[in-house]
Motif scaffolding. Sequence first.
Motif, PDB file in Angstrom:
ATOM      1  N   LYS A   3     110.531  31.056  47.466  1.00 26.31           N
ATOM      2  CA  LYS A   3     110.853  30.106  46.383  1.00 26.31           C
ATOM      3  C   LYS A   3     109.735  29.086  46.226  1.00 26.31           C
ATOM      4  O   LYS A   3     109.159  28.626  47.215  1.00 26.31           O
ATOM      5  N   LEU A   4     109.460  28.754  44.988  1.00 27.11           N
ATOM      6  CA  LEU A   4     108.466  27.722  44.703  1.00 27.11           C
ATOM      7  C   LEU A   4     109.062  26.761  43.690  1.00 27.11           C
ATOM      8  O   LEU A   4     109.677  27.199  42.709  1.00 27.11           O
ATOM      9  N   ILE A   5     108.850  25.473  43.897  1.00 26.73           N
ATOM     10  CA  ILE A   5     109.285  24.511  42.881  1.00 26.73           C
ATOM     11  C   ILE A   5     108.186  24.420  41.824  1.00 26.73           C
ATOM     12  O   ILE A   5     107.003  24.259  42.157  1.00 26.73           O
ATOM     13  N   GLU A  32     116.669  21.590  39.168  1.00 21.74           N
ATOM     14  CA  GLU A  32     117.347  22.409  40.179  1.00 21.74           C
ATOM     15  C   GLU A  32     116.995  21.959  41.600  1.00 21.74           C
ATOM     16  O   GLU A  32     117.771  22.147  42.531  1.00 21.74           O
ATOM     17  N   ALA A  33     115.812  21.372  41.746  1.00 24.56           N
ATOM     18  CA  ALA A  33     115.395  20.874  43.068  1.00 24.56           C
ATOM     19  C   ALA A  33     115.965  19.475  43.320  1.00 24.56           C
ATOM     20  O   ALA A  33     115.709  18.880  44.367  1.00 24.56           O
ATOM     21  N   GLY A  34     116.711  18.946  42.341  1.00 25.59           N
ATOM     22  CA  GLY A  34     117.328  17.634  42.513  1.00 25.59           C
ATOM     23  C   GLY A  34     116.355  16.482  42.307  1.00 25.59           C
ATOM     24  O   GLY A  34     116.597  15.371  42.772  1.00 25.59           O
ATOM     25  N   LEU A  35     115.256  16.757  41.628  1.00 23.98           N
ATOM     26  CA  LEU A  35     114.249  15.715  41.412  1.00 23.98           C
ATOM     27  C   LEU A  35     114.367  15.154  40.003  1.00 23.98           C
ATOM     28  O   LEU A  35     114.465  15.906  39.038  1.00 23.98           O
ATOM     29  N   SER A  36     114.349  13.850  39.902  1.00 25.97           N
ATOM     30  CA  SER A  36     114.370  13.250  38.572  1.00 25.97           C
ATOM     31  C   SER A  36     113.349  12.123  38.528  1.00 25.97           C
ATOM     32  O   SER A  36     112.803  11.725  39.557  1.00 25.97           O
ATOM     33  N   GLY A  37     113.110  11.638  37.341  1.00 21.76           N
ATOM     34  CA  GLY A  37     112.115  10.577  37.186  1.00 21.76           C
ATOM     35  C   GLY A  37     110.884  11.106  36.493  1.00 21.76           C
ATOM     36  O   GLY A  37     110.688  12.315  36.410  1.00 21.76           O
ATOM     37  N   ALA A  54     101.792  18.165  41.134  1.00 21.09           N
ATOM     38  CA  ALA A  54     102.206  18.972  42.288  1.00 21.09           C
ATOM     39  C   ALA A  54     102.380  18.081  43.520  1.00 21.09           C
ATOM     40  O   ALA A  54     103.335  18.250  44.287  1.00 21.09           O
ATOM     41  N   GLN A  55     101.466  17.104  43.664  1.00 18.85           N
ATOM     42  CA  GLN A  55     101.573  16.201  44.819  1.00 18.85           C
ATOM     43  C   GLN A  55     102.859  15.373  44.777  1.00 18.85           C
ATOM     44  O   GLN A  55     103.462  15.118  45.807  1.00 18.85           O
ATOM     45  N   GLU A  59     105.259  15.426  47.964  1.00 18.35           N
ATOM     46  CA  GLU A  59     105.568  14.209  48.721  1.00 18.35           C
ATOM     47  C   GLU A  59     107.080  13.997  48.869  1.00 18.35           C
ATOM     48  O   GLU A  59     107.544  13.444  49.855  1.00 18.35           O
ATOM     49  N   ARG A  60     107.852  14.453  47.876  1.00 18.82           N
ATOM     50  CA  ARG A  60     109.296  14.243  47.910  1.00 18.82           C
ATOM     51  C   ARG A  60     110.065  15.365  48.598  1.00 18.82           C
ATOM     52  O   ARG A  60     111.214  15.175  48.996  1.00 18.82           O
ATOM     53  N   THR A  61     109.479  16.549  48.697  1.00 17.11           N
ATOM     54  CA  THR A  61     110.252  17.696  49.198  1.00 17.11           C
ATOM     55  C   THR A  61     109.624  18.399  50.406  1.00 17.11           C
ATOM     56  O   THR A  61     110.317  19.075  51.156  1.00 17.11           O
TER      57      THR A  61
END
Length: 191
Positions: A3-5, A32-37, A54-55, A59-61
């Motif tokens: 899997k890749l985000i 889907e990865a739960g990232l927002s902003g 990408a960074q 940094e978050r995951t």
Amino acid sequence: MRKLIFATNNKHKLGEVREMLDGKVGIVSLEEAGLSGEIPETADTLQGNALQKAQWVWERTHCDCFADDTGLEVDALDGAPGVYSARYAGEHCSFDDNVNKLLKALDGETNRKAQFRTVICLIEDGEPRYFEGKVEGVILTERYGKEGFGYDPIFMPDHFAVSFAEMPLEVKNMISHRGMAVKRLTEYLNK
Ligand code: IMP
């Protein structure tokens, strides 16, 4: 399955890339990865923006991820809108606003050559790697077709007699900037 985000929520891009990876790699959107902003995109090159996006995800995951950045580079405008393609007609402008501004900027211009260029930055175990793709063509004098997004209705790739927006997605993917960059990414991932 690996899997890749993919650092995007753009459903057109997700559809294109999922179709190209054909079930070999699971593509997870930001949502889907739960990232927002809002992801910052403040670099002045495609490569710099792809790395920045990408960074932000890495940094978050700390999950392997990739981001793409695309620009439409028009010869008669010295490569503009280029890295500023998304915001060509101003902050929060629509695809339609951008297309209108470009058609106006090229009104009466005979040199209509342009290229789409995509840079993908893949971050694997924290290490960035880049993949590039481009497609040359011309900017049409009016819109043709309803498929795709962005500048698709006014971009006609070389060796074709229709705009990107008149092509089935499979055909666009075979020749497009993002298609080429994703092909190089896929070849690398399959190694
Ligand atoms: P992004 O940085 O990849 O989001 O691309 C910047 C801008 O380029 C987008 O907002 C679109 O206007 C345009 N763009 C990117 N990819 C395409 C494409 O495949 N067709 C048409 N326009 C595109």
